[in-house]
Every structure is written in C-alpha cells, then in structure tokens.
Motif scaffolding. Structure first.
Motif, PDB file in Angstrom:
ATOM      1  N   ARG A 174      -2.672  -1.497  -3.472  1.00 46.32           N
ATOM      2  CA  ARG A 174      -3.776  -0.543  -3.461  1.00 46.32           C
ATOM      3  C   ARG A 174      -3.358   0.717  -2.719  1.00 46.32           C
ATOM      4  O   ARG A 174      -2.363   0.721  -1.973  1.00 46.32           O
ATOM      5  N   GLN A 175      -4.142   1.774  -2.910  1.00 41.80           N
ATOM      6  CA  GLN A 175      -3.874   3.035  -2.234  1.00 41.80           C
ATOM      7  C   GLN A 175      -4.346   2.950  -0.788  1.00 41.80           C
ATOM      8  O   GLN A 175      -5.385   2.366  -0.483  1.00 41.80           O
ATOM      9  N   HIS A 176      -3.574   3.546   0.118  1.00 43.13           N
ATOM     10  CA  HIS A 176      -3.956   3.556   1.536  1.00 43.13           C
ATOM     11  C   HIS A 176      -3.189   4.650   2.257  1.00 43.13           C
ATOM     12  O   HIS A 176      -1.991   4.856   2.024  1.00 43.13           O
ATOM     13  N   VAL A 187       1.316   3.415  -6.628  1.00 44.67           N
ATOM     14  CA  VAL A 187       0.619   2.132  -6.658  1.00 44.67           C
ATOM     15  C   VAL A 187       0.515   1.615  -8.099  1.00 44.67           C
ATOM     16  O   VAL A 187       0.717   0.425  -8.362  1.00 44.67           O
ATOM     17  N   GLN A 205       2.010  -1.869  -9.587  1.00 46.47           N
ATOM     18  CA  GLN A 205       1.211  -2.846 -10.321  1.00 46.47           C
ATOM     19  C   GLN A 205       1.837  -3.188 -11.668  1.00 46.47           C
ATOM     20  O   GLN A 205       1.795  -4.336 -12.109  1.00 46.47           O
ATOM     21  N   THR A 264       0.836  -1.202   0.000  1.00 44.48           N
ATOM     22  CA  THR A 264       0.000   0.000   0.000  1.00 44.48           C
ATOM     23  C   THR A 264       0.867   1.246   0.000  1.00 44.48           C
ATOM     24  O   THR A 264       1.988   1.248   0.519  1.00 44.48           O
ATOM     25  N   ARG A 283      -0.363  -7.952  -4.368  1.00 42.97           N
ATOM     26  CA  ARG A 283      -1.349  -7.017  -4.908  1.00 42.97           C
ATOM     27  C   ARG A 283      -1.119  -5.669  -4.228  1.00 42.97           C
ATOM     28  O   ARG A 283      -0.528  -5.591  -3.140  1.00 42.97           O
TER      29      ARG A 283
END
Length: 275
Positions: A202-204, A155, A159, A148, A200
């Motif tokens: 993701r934004q956080h 991000v 990916q 994250t 994987r």
C-alpha cells in the motif's frame, strides 16, 4: 494543451522553492548541486502534462492536494532509484541464518515484517522467499509482509510483481526455480502463490505513522540518505513506535543514522535491535 517551451533548468529561486516543497511533503532533501538533475526530472512532467515551464508547473503543483495523481507522478520522478531482488547478500544471510532460527526457537507462530520504501516490491518478495525457505513448517505460521512506498505507481508495480532478468539476476538458481514462475517464453518472472499470500502493498509516507504493527522486523534501506537529520529523526521515531521490543531494523549501511538511534542497540553497521 499548452505548447512546451521550458528553459534548460530551474533558476536558483525555483530550485529553492521546489526543494522546500519536496521536503515539506516527503521529507526528502534536494541539494542545490542537483539543480540540473531536478530540472531534467521536472521536464518529464512538463511534457506529460503539457505545462509550459517550471514556474507554471510549480504553481500548478502547489495548489494540488498531495493525494492528487500528479503529486505521485512528480514524487516518483524525484525519488526513483534502482532496486532488485537479493540486494545486499549479508542481509539475507543474517535473515536465514540467524533471525529465522531464533524466531522459531522463541516465536509463537506469528511473523510481521515491514518493507518500508519498498519501491517495486523486490525487497518484500526477497523477504518472502527467505521466509519460505527458512521456516521449517511455513504453513503453521501466520506470516504478514507489508510493503509500503510513497509512490502509488511503485506500489501498483509491486502488486503486479513482474520481474525481469535484471531484477532477478542475484536470485539463487534453486530459489528461482522453486519460488518463481517464468511467464511463457518471456524473460519475466513472477512469485508463486505462496509468496504472494505472504505479501501485501500500500501507499505510505514515512513521515506519517503506520497503522499496522507491531513488527518483528523492519527493512528501511537506501532511502534515509535523501533525508536531513530532522526528517530522519521523525521517520525513525515512527518506525520505532511500530516495532516490538527486541525486534530488528535492517538499514542501509550508508544511511547516516547511527547517532540518531536512541532506544536501539547497534548489532552491525546495517542492523539495529530495538531495546
């Protein structure tokens, strides 16, 4: 588009207001000594957006929801730092030589790792590479590595997972050949399908609770140096709630958190065990 006419740097008052806004949104503390650096970073956004000066950009940004793409562009300018695979050799020796052997002795075939503030994914893919090497039978394990970052652009790069020679310079030659593929004749490498299947992204925002977990292992390196004591406590509390009892936190040795780690046992200056 407005003509660009920004002055050389923010005023002291603008510096104070920008610093307050950055802290409230991301928990990152910008000292007055970094006025020129912050000015240079904001100036890039002025050129990108066509906004004339620092004051107009502040008013523009303060009216936007933090989910707006411009906030992402701004925070990426503020928080950008260098990263590369297999940074800090002691971490990876411990992971392969101590953590994974003990996990296989005591574990149940499941491993969940969080690479917090993962930037462009270098750390997460280093973890995946070590796991692929360190597990005797990786196919028998359910491995989930979550990366994250507050920056959506970072991000997206994670990916895509395209690493240049500079990012790959510390990857041992045998692991490089075994777990990464070179793209044509270019000096660009990408992780193989086995490493990708583990990871994987993701934004956080670290000031918020993470919904995944609980984790066996968390990496939180070279980011809390930008936070003050209050925001560090908030981040650590969020991290702790996402960890299993007996799990481990790998931090940067210079994060300045040793006196904030209630509920953790300090193993090394950079390693903590959740009690």
């Amino acid at each position: 588009m407005t003509a660009f006419s920004a002055t050389s740097q923010v005023t002291d008052d603008q510096m104070r207001r920008y610093a307050k806004m950055i802290y409230e949104v991301a928990g990152i503390e910008i000292s007055p000594a970094k006025k020129q650096l912050l000015s240079n970073r904001i100036r890039r956004r002025l050129k990108e957006t066509g906004i004339a000066d620092f004051e107009q950009y502040f008013k523009f940004l303060s009216k936007l929801p933090t989910s707006h793409p411009e906030w992402d562009g701004f925070l990426q300018e503020v928080t950008t730092h260098e990263t590369y695979l297999f940074r800090d050799e002691s971490n990876w020796k411990w992971l392969r030589g101590e953590f994974l052997p003990q996990l296989q002795k005591d574990g149940n075939g499941s491993l969940k790792v969080w690479s917090a503030a993962c930037s462009t994914g270098d750390e997460a893919y280093t973890i995946a590479c070590c796991v692929a090497e360190g597990l005797r039978n990786p196919a028998a394990w359910k491995v989930e590595i979550l990366g994250t970052d507050i920056g959506i652009g970072a991000v997206q790069e994670a990916q895509q997972a395209k690493f240049g020679e500079r990012s790959m310079r510390l990857v041992p030659a045998d692991l490089k050949q075994k777990h990464f593929n070179q793209m044509g004749g270019a000096h660009i490498w990408e992780p193989n399908s086995k490493l990708r299947a583990m990871t994987r992204f993701r934004q956080h925002n670290l000031l918020d609770r993470v919904t995944e977990g609980p984790f066996n292992l968390v990496f939180l390196k070279n980011v809390l140096i930008y936070f003050n004591a209050d925001s560090k406590r908030r981040v650590i509390a969020n991290i702790q709630k996402a960890m299993k009892p007996g799990s481990y936190l790998v931090a940067g040795a210079a994060e300045g958190i040793s006196d904030l780690m209630d509920g953790f046992e300090r193993i090394h200056p950079w390693l903590y065990r959740r009690t």
